[in-house]
Design a protein around this motif. Structure first.
Motif, PDB file in Angstrom:
ATOM      1  N   VAL A  72       0.866  -1.175   0.000  1.00 26.00           N
ATOM      2  CA  VAL A  72       0.000   0.000   0.000  1.00 26.00           C
ATOM      3  C   VAL A  72       0.907   1.231   0.000  1.00 26.00           C
ATOM      4  CG1 VAL A  72      -1.868   1.214   1.170  1.00 26.00           C
ATOM      5  CG2 VAL A  72      -1.740  -1.279   1.293  1.00 26.00           C
ATOM      6  N   ASN A  73       1.115   1.783  -1.171  1.00 25.72           N
ATOM      7  CA  ASN A  73       1.964   2.964  -1.338  1.00 25.72           C
ATOM      8  C   ASN A  73       1.066   4.193  -1.285  1.00 25.72           C
ATOM      9  OD1 ASN A  73       3.726   4.982  -2.139  1.00 25.72           O
ATOM     10  ND2 ASN A  73       3.984   4.213  -4.219  1.00 25.72           N
TER      11      ASN A  73
ATOM     12  N   VAL B 258       8.035  -3.503 -10.608  1.00 19.76           N
ATOM     13  CA  VAL B 258       8.646  -2.738 -11.692  1.00 19.76           C
ATOM     14  C   VAL B 258       7.507  -2.271 -12.584  1.00 19.76           C
ATOM     15  CG1 VAL B 258      10.207  -2.747 -13.642  1.00 19.76           C
ATOM     16  CG2 VAL B 258      10.791  -4.034 -11.587  1.00 19.76           C
ATOM     17  N   SER B 259       7.161  -1.000 -12.460  1.00 10.13           N
ATOM     18  CA  SER B 259       6.083  -0.402 -13.240  1.00 10.13           C
ATOM     19  C   SER B 259       6.725   0.590 -14.201  1.00 10.13           C
ATOM     20  CB  SER B 259       5.091   0.301 -12.303  1.00 10.13           C
ATOM     21  OG  SER B 259       3.943   0.712 -12.988  1.00 10.13           O
ATOM     22  N   LYS B 260       6.560   0.355 -15.514  1.00  4.79           N
ATOM     23  CA  LYS B 260       7.303   1.159 -16.479  1.00  4.79           C
ATOM     24  C   LYS B 260       6.514   1.301 -17.774  1.00  4.79           C
ATOM     25  CE  LYS B 260       9.836  -2.934 -18.052  1.00  4.79           C
ATOM     26  NZ  LYS B 260      11.159  -3.580 -18.181  1.00  4.79           N
ATOM     27  N   LEU B 261       6.929   2.262 -18.588  1.00  6.98           N
ATOM     28  CA  LEU B 261       6.332   2.455 -19.900  1.00  6.98           C
ATOM     29  C   LEU B 261       6.730   1.299 -20.812  1.00  6.98           C
ATOM     30  CD1 LEU B 261       6.895   6.291 -20.487  1.00  6.98           C
ATOM     31  CD2 LEU B 261       4.769   5.133 -19.844  1.00  6.98           C
ATOM     32  N   ALA B 262       5.741   0.746 -21.510  1.00  5.26           N
ATOM     33  CA  ALA B 262       6.007  -0.348 -22.443  1.00  5.26           C
ATOM     34  C   ALA B 262       6.331   0.167 -23.835  1.00  5.26           C
ATOM     35  CB  ALA B 262       4.808  -1.288 -22.500  1.00  5.26           C
TER      36      ALA B 262
ATOM     37  N   SER C 177       6.725   5.327  -7.880  1.00  5.26           N
ATOM     38  CA  SER C 177       6.577   3.888  -7.670  1.00  5.26           C
ATOM     39  C   SER C 177       7.936   3.272  -7.357  1.00  5.26           C
ATOM     40  CB  SER C 177       5.957   3.225  -8.908  1.00  5.26           C
ATOM     41  OG  SER C 177       5.787   1.842  -8.702  1.00  5.26           O
ATOM     42  N   PRO C 178       8.246   3.026  -6.094  1.00  2.00           N
ATOM     43  CA  PRO C 178       9.528   2.405  -5.753  1.00  2.00           C
ATOM     44  C   PRO C 178       9.554   0.928  -6.120  1.00  2.00           C
ATOM     45  CG  PRO C 178       8.187   2.628  -3.788  1.00  2.00           C
ATOM     46  CD  PRO C 178       7.431   3.320  -4.903  1.00  2.00           C
TER      47      PRO C 178
ATOM     48  N   SER D  94       9.819  -0.037   8.823  1.00  2.00           N
ATOM     49  CA  SER D  94       9.292  -0.020   7.458  1.00  2.00           C
ATOM     50  C   SER D  94      10.291   0.665   6.542  1.00  2.00           C
ATOM     51  CB  SER D  94       7.933   0.696   7.399  1.00  2.00           C
ATOM     52  OG  SER D  94       8.048   2.046   7.792  1.00  2.00           O
ATOM     53  N   TYR D  95      10.442   0.086   5.358  1.00  2.00           N
ATOM     54  CA  TYR D  95      11.366   0.619   4.355  1.00  2.00           C
ATOM     55  C   TYR D  95      10.580   0.958   3.096  1.00  2.00           C
ATOM     56  CZ  TYR D  95      14.785   0.680   0.566  1.00  2.00           C
ATOM     57  OH  TYR D  95      15.520   1.038  -0.535  1.00  2.00           O
ATOM     58  N   HIS D  96      10.849   2.125   2.539  1.00  2.00           N
ATOM     59  CA  HIS D  96      10.194   2.583   1.310  1.00  2.00           C
ATOM     60  C   HIS D  96      11.290   2.997   0.343  1.00  2.00           C
ATOM     61  CE1 HIS D  96       6.617   4.183  -0.812  1.00  2.00           C
ATOM     62  NE2 HIS D  96       7.450   5.091  -1.280  1.00  2.00           N
TER      63      HIS D  96
END
Length: 761
Positions: free
Chosen positions: A100-101, A627-631, A654-655, A682-684
């Motif tokens: 949950v970011n 890993v959220s990225k442009l396709a 988005s880390p 907690s680590y972000h």
């Protein structure tokens, strides 16, 4: 109202609240008689972080089930656990579940991001309070995704449903849904709860919190009411230096007050009515962020940035049990008013205007929605959920550019400023109405024991109507030209239609372990760019509308118990294909608008563990990799609009890695007392505000690690503890707003220590 008057009023409120905390604390320190041994108290208190089979959830909206037997990724937290970990705000959930970011912009404004799906435009996830969608004004230069910062008090549990929930929960749940389930009125038992919390903040003002709940069976077995109230005051830690002259120490004190009232009427064994009203007001005295170019916690804007949010949610739910299922009908009404001032003096100077300027977005939001659904309870292998939904939303977004020569505007809206139009430079009204209709159904088929196949569908239609009005100004040097009367500068209508799907398989491989696979789609409506007409007056062109975006998500997971149920685990992997992503673009450095991009992918894994190695000891941990990225490269029209993104660029905010761990140990002190000690970390991971450095004002958000600890005593019906939060005193940035007006960094609260008391009666 002047700043001095506001400060005096809030100071008086703080003194009253701190006095209440002191009295409550003294009362709770009086020992209670315990009927159970301390060892029993310790055992009953242990609640796993990822709830496993301990907490039932209602993710399918048909019947409650354990997490292990639900064919999607779910984490859940009991109300008892939330209270003991001092989770009183939705934004606090990020410390419990790193998937949950939550981007937080102060006391009330949040953006909930699940699985890397975020676009800087509106909401990609849904928030529910019982049967009611928690909605608010989106757009209009209001930060976050429009959801109010509702506080979490008297809560039964919180469920985090990951992945698209469009079939059962609608269009705002592309990446998932968070459900807050409240404690309901008890028809038979009088009782209640009180809580008090007083903390010190390093180089900041003290923060006080109180909450209280009363449950009253008016007619035992037939009618009961339950009322919960809460308040917060103080907690400022951001300083502001105005024009190198006036210094405001710890200017972002907040004052929160809220109440939730519920009434349950059991008309018969099979028919009940539940009425609920939640009201909350939040006021913040000053800037909640500091400029990136300054030292931490120092804001140098020449105008004071106050914030006000008034929110009301009323609902009525009817539950009628049939011999073969149940019918649930609900009606919900929401009203929200928001004022969020922001200094925009640099933009004023950019257009040759010398005055200090306060940019004042206002939102007046109203929503009515109703839903009816049938939940089957058939004897055979087939079960159904079917329903219909209607929603009408009316929103008025107003942007106001108001001169503030003394640091605070003398007025805050077009109507207020008509008495002194010399300070009102320009503004727009956007009057938006949306009518939404949906039909949905979902079937669960169990052809044999241990195997469930699920298929769901939802058809959705939204009719959108926007009327944009350029507001009057008589400012003589107005760079965009003088407008002598309000005039309609845009009238747009549109219709969005879409169908979402959900398919899932669940196999109980053993009585303790389940495997599942799921494919589901999500959808978000398009809209109108409200600043188009104002930009055109300045010779700046961009599209007047933007289209819907949609996604498909594919996931597989395994969850269950090992080592004679001493260990609970939940492991999920997923892939998301997202098309026509809605993105925020900027024209001429001043005008924000929305544009559609190309394709985005998000790949990740989530792991949750809960271990009980010995009696009284609970260890839990969670880790998320995404890993959220442009396709593909952003389309040419997007690139030319100044939003630069190429294939392989990470999605902003988005880390890749996030993780959390928690340890709790409870031990007997005497026959009537139990002691407890706990800690959490907690680590972000790090992220950026834009796709790459070719974007203006791209801002790096460094990784951070937050540490907390607690120590206390509990007996039957009461608990007292001391705690510390952000023990490393990290300057952790949880929200960012990059712009020509100066990149604003929103931090977590510095190191704090506190005393907390709670008790039941």
């Amino acid at each position: 109202m002047s700043r001095s008057v506001r400060s005096n009023a809030h100071a008086a409120a703080r003194r009253a609240l701190l006095a209440t905390i002191s009295v409550t604390a003294v009362g709770l320190c009086i020992p209670a008689h315990a009927a159970d041994a301390a060892t029993d108290t310790a055992e009953s208190a242990a609640t796993p972080n990822s709830a496993g089979g301990t907490i039932v959830v209602s993710a399918t909206r048909r019947s409650d089930a354990t997490i292990k037997d639900t064919a999607l990724a779910v984490t859940a937290f009991s109300g008892e656990q939330l209270e003991r970990l001092n989770v009183t705000d939705i934004s606090d959930l990020a410390a419990l579940d790193p998937s949950v970011n939550i981007q937080s912009y102060g006391a009330a404004q949040n953006k909930i991001i699940l699985r890397g799906i975020q676009s800087n435009v509106g909401a990609t996830s849904a928030l529910y309070l019982d049967e009611s969608a928690v909605l608010g004004g989106q757009g209009g230069n209001i930060l976050g995704d429009g959801k109010p910062g509702l506080r979490l008090h008297d809560i039964e549990r919180v469920e985090v449903l990951k992945g698209p929930q469009g079939t059962l929960f609608g269009t705002s749940s592309m990446s998932g849904t968070i459900r807050v389930i409240t404690n309901k009125p008890d028809l038979d038992t009088w009782g209640g709860h009180v809580g008090a919390d007083l903390s010190t903040i390093e180089d900041g003002n003290p923060l006080g919190k109180v909450d209280a709940t009363v449950n009253a069976p008016i007619v035992p077995g037939v009618l009961a009411v339950r009322v919960t109230g809460w308040a917060e005051t103080g907690g400022g830690f951001v300083d502001q230096l105005v024009n190198d002259q006036d210094y405001y120490k710890n200017g972002n004190d907040r004052y929160v007050r809220g109440v939730r009232g519920q009434a349950k009427l059991q008309l018969s064994e099979d028919f009940s009515l539940l009425a609920s009203v939640t009201h909350q007001r939040i006021d913040v005295d000053g800037s909640q962020a500091f400029q990136e170019t300054n030292s931490p916690y120092l804001n140098t804007s020449p105008t004071i940035e106050i914030y006000k949010d008034k929110y009301t949610l009323a609902s009525l739910t009817a539950d009628y049990k049939l011999g073969f299922g149940a019918i649930v009908a609900s009606a919900n009404y929401t009203k929200q008013n928001v004022l969020a001032t922001k200094d925009s003096t640099p933009t004023n100077h950019l257009y040759g205007l010398s005055a200090d300027l306060s940019f004042v977005p206002r939102v007046w939001f109203k929503d009515f929605n109703t839903e009816i659904r049938f939940l089957s309870d058939f004897q055979g292998p087939l079960q159904l959920v079917t329903g219909a939904y209607y929603e009408h939303t009316s929103s008025l977004y107003q942007t106001n550019a108001i001169q503030a020569p003394d640091g605070v505007p003398t007025c805050f809206s077009y109507a207020e400023c008509r008495a002194d139009t010399s300070v009102y430079e320009f503004g727009t009204n956007t009057d938006r109405t949306i009518d939404q209709y949906a039909l949905y159904g979902q079937a669960d088929l169990k052809p044999f024991d241990g195997f469930t196949a699920t298929a769901g569908i939802r058809y959705f239609q939204a009719d959108i109507h926007d009327v944009v009005t350029n507001l009057q100004t008589v400012y003589p040097d107005f760079v965009f030209g003088i407008v002598t009367e309000p005039s309609v500068t845009g009238d747009s209508k549109g219709t969005n239609k879409y169908t979402t799907y959900n398919f899932a398989l669940l196999w109980e491989a053993t009585p303790d372990v389940s495997l599942y696979a799921r494919a589901a789609s999500g959808f978000r409506i398009g809209g109108v760019n409200t600043a188009t007409s104002l930009a055109q007056a300045a010779g700046v062109e961009f599209p007047g509308t933007y289209d819907p975006d949609s996604l498909w998500s594919y996931e597989a997971g395994v969850k269950g118990y090992l080592f004679d149920q001493a260990l609970y685990f939940d492991l999920t992997a997923y892939h998301v294909d997202w098309s026509d992503q809605q993105l925020s673009a900027s024209a001429a450095g001043s005008f924000a608008y929305t544009i559609n991009a190309g394709k985005t992918t998000s790949d990740g894994a989530e792991l949750n563990l809960t271990l009980k190695p010995t009696s009284g000891l609970t260890l839990s941990g969670s880790a998320t990799y995404v890993v959220s990225k442009l396709a593909e490269d952003l389309p040419a029209d997007v690139l030319s609009a100044g939003t630069i993104g190429y294939k392989g660029d990470r999605i902003p905010l988005s880390p890749k890695w996030s993780a959390s761990a928690n340890a709790d140990y409870e031990f007997p002190v005497s026959e009537t007392l139990a002691g407890f000690v706990g800690g959490n970390v907690s680590y972000h991971g790090s992220s950026y505000s834009s796709f790459n450095d070719e974007n203006d004002y791209n801002t790096y958000l460094p990784s951070y690690t937050l540490l907390g600890a607690r120590l206390g005593l509990r007996g039957e019906g009461w608990e007292a503890s001391i705690y510390g939060e952000n023990l490393g005193n990290e300057v952790a940035i949880v929200g960012v707003v990059p712009s020509v007006d100066g990149t604003r960094m929103f931090p977590v609260q510095p190191r704090s220590f506190g005393l907390r008391f709670s008790g039941n009666f």
